[in-house]
Design an enzyme around this catalytic site. Structure first.
Site, mmCIF file in Angstrom:
data_model
loop_
_atom_site.group_PDB
_atom_site.id
_atom_site.type_symbol
_atom_site.label_atom_id
_atom_site.label_comp_id
_atom_site.label_asym_id
_atom_site.label_seq_id
_atom_site.Cartn_x
_atom_site.Cartn_y
_atom_site.Cartn_z
ATOM 1 C CD GLU A 209 -2.403 -1.331 2.777
ATOM 2 O OE1 GLU A 209 -3.096 -2.337 3.021
ATOM 3 O OE2 GLU A 209 -2.212 -0.420 3.617
ATOM 4 C CE LYS A 211 5.529 5.574 6.540
ATOM 5 N NZ LYS A 211 5.010 6.946 6.793
ATOM 6 N NE ARG A 216 -1.900 4.810 11.899
ATOM 7 C CZ ARG A 216 -1.105 3.834 12.317
ATOM 8 N NH1 ARG A 216 0.209 4.013 12.360
ATOM 9 N NH2 ARG A 216 -1.604 2.669 12.677
ATOM 10 C CG PHE A 299 -3.800 2.336 6.554
ATOM 11 C CD1 PHE A 299 -3.784 1.638 7.762
ATOM 12 C CD2 PHE A 299 -3.233 3.588 6.509
ATOM 13 C CE1 PHE A 299 -3.228 2.203 8.896
ATOM 14 C CE2 PHE A 299 -2.673 4.161 7.644
ATOM 15 C CZ PHE A 299 -2.665 3.461 8.841
ATOM 16 N NE ARG A 370 3.720 -7.170 20.420
ATOM 17 C CZ ARG A 370 2.808 -6.251 20.712
ATOM 18 N NH1 ARG A 370 3.183 -5.127 21.268
ATOM 19 N NH2 ARG A 370 1.536 -6.461 20.458
#
Length: 511
Positions: A209, A211, A216, A299, A370
């Site tokens: 996708e 960026k 955000r 997204f 993570r």
């Protein structure tokens, strides 16, 4: 509990590089805390007290005189109550009251406590006890599974509150923490890779996708009520009415969306990043808000009309996002073909975006960074620039020259004298204690003048700087400023005349 116990633990955590030793020290502290002290102490340790920023700066702290206390008597509860008072002390005469209250608190603090309180107030706590380390420590102290604690932290957005639940109410209380429309969720983050091909090698079949070069956002809608949160979970609903309107138009009643927002020009390309960010500090009815429309792009979707999607694979969440908001979905394709991933990356750059994010197609939504379920790929530029000046540091860096003034070579004299240097930004990022010590000595050797805060130097020292890009700037004479600059290394092998030029940096604007 005495505040000194927290300070002692923070010092021990800072002194070791061992993650296990950090976890052990923090867990030992957590076990000794009184229930009411748990959330405040965790907030102090991560440099985010539950009250947030309380409006105390270096000027207020620097005005305090007097010797520190000889013995520790301050408690965690007293510091927490002091921060509460700062938030509620407003109006005429409040500055004097706040100053007196701060002076009274500091007079009861030892030298170590004074330093710690200062860093808490200024948001400069640096213990190495990041959220992930403290999450592991909470698990060790409570005996509950770390996965259960991580999920509770993600869904509540509150590490201190989760620690209190774990230590006082048990695993059932942690498991009962659920997704709530209107309460922000800690965002999932991405690891990094050099190329889309390298990322795809790690992920296998993935959603590749764009960026976006935006900010955000997480948007919650319950009926006609829409709330917009930033990456740090701060609410900005009143600042972004265009985002609110776009989400109200979707064919849903309840939804939680994860995405970005950015300003676009007439051709649909992203405007400079600072124009997007300026809207976050601008009232909805201001002239800037009328001139700069923010378009939301999403997204991910975490909840739709009573159905939680956190534990559904990404492919299911994407399909649901396509159903409810096809026109607002971030562009991307699902593929396991490296050539296709590289093509999407090329298209993203051509559209003016930052790069791509490669996401494992069956990954679940989990807060933090993570593993490698999400991997971002964007170029990191490095340039050789010249140090023009350096500012004295504060907090932990007090006594060191820290914040670098960076200049690019003006070879043709387009912005001044030919062969001179044009300032393009500042940074203190990436400096180790060793580099701070070295540059403090070095820059005073080549000093030409100074003010109370800044040492100006001969333009001799070349430093390699990594940046994510540049943006237009009216602050600097070259019309360009660095974005997210950080020090890579000093280039003692290079001469100042070998530095990169202002023309090279301005060329990034066109690209």
């Amino acid at each position: 509990m005495l505040l000194d116990d927290v300070v002692t633990t923070a010092t021990a955590v800072t002194a070791t590089r061992s993650r296990l030793a950090k976890v052990d020290a923090l867990a030992a502290l957590l076990r000794r805390l009184e229930p009411g002290d748990v959330a405040p102490a965790v907030g102090f340790l991560i440099g985010r007290p539950r009250q947030g920023r309380v409006g105390v700066g270096w000027r207020s702290i620097g005005a305090i005189t007097g010797d520190p206390a000889a013995e520790p008597t301050l408690t965690v509860a007293r510091l927490d109550a002091f921060l509460d008072r700062l938030l509620t002390t407003t109006g005429a005469g409040s500055d004097a009251v706040r100053s007196a209250d701060l002076a009274g608190l500091m007079s009861k603090a030892t030298a170590g406590e004074q330093d710690f309180i200062t860093r808490v107030l200024l948001g400069e706590v640096r213990t190495g006890a990041l959220d992930g380390v403290l999450t592991d420590a909470i698990a060790a102290a409570s005996g509950h599974p770390v996965a259960t604690i991580r999920r509770a932290v993600m869904l509540s957005g509150d590490l201190g509150g989760t620690a209190r639940l774990a230590l006082t109410e048990g695993e059932a209380a942690l498991a009962a923490v659920g997704l709530v429309v209107g309460r922000p969720v800690l965002p999932m983050l991405a690891a990094t890779a050099a190329t889309p091909t390298a990322a795809l090698t790690t992920t296998g079949k993935a959603s590749v996708e764009y960026k976006l070069d935006g900010a955000r956002i997480q948007v919650h809608r319950s009926g006609e009520t829409v709330r917009v949160f930033t990456r740090s979970l701060a609410e900005v609903t009143e600042r972004l009415p265009d985002v609110v309107a776009a989400v109200r138009a979707l064919p849903v009643r309840d939804v939680i969306l994860d995405g970005e927002t950015l300003a676009l020009d007439e051709a649909g390309a992203p405007r400079p990043f600072q124009q997007t960010m300026s809207r976050f500090g601008t009232l909805a009815d201001s002239a800037m808000a009328q001139e700069t429309v923010l378009t939301p792009w999403f997204f991910d979707v975490l909840h739709v009309d009573g159905r939680d999607l956190l534990d559904e694979p990404l492919s299911v969440r994407i399909a649901e996002l396509d159903r409810i908001a096809p026109d607002l979905r971030v562009p991307g394709v699902i593929t396991d073909d490296a050539a296709t991933a590289e093509r999407v990356s090329t298209e993203a750059f051509a559209a003016g975006q930052e790069g791509v994010v490669v996401k494992v197609v069956d990954s679940l939504y989990a807060a933090g960074r993570r593993g490698s379920s999400w991997i971002k790929v964007k170029p990191v530029h490095t340039y050789d620039l010249v140090v023009l000046a350096c500012e004295w540091g504060s907090g932990r860096r007090q006594g060191w020259l820290s914040n670098l003034h960076l200049g690019a070579l003006d070879a043709d004299g387009a912005f001044g004298e030919p062969g001179g240097y044009v300032m393009v930004g500042k940074t203190f990022k990436g400096l180790t204690d060793k580099l701070l010590t070295w540059q403090t000595e070095r820059f005073q050797e080549i000093e030409v003048r100074r003010t109370a805060q800044t040492v100006f130097v001969e333009p001799r020292v070349v430093v390699e700087i990594a940046i994510d890009g540049v943006q237009t700037s009216s602050r600097y004479p070259g019309g360009v400023a660095l974005r997210f600059a950080r020090v890579k290394r000093y280039r003692e092998d290079k001469r100042p005349e070998d530095a990169d030029t202002i023309g090279t940096l301005r060329g990034l604007l066109r690209n």
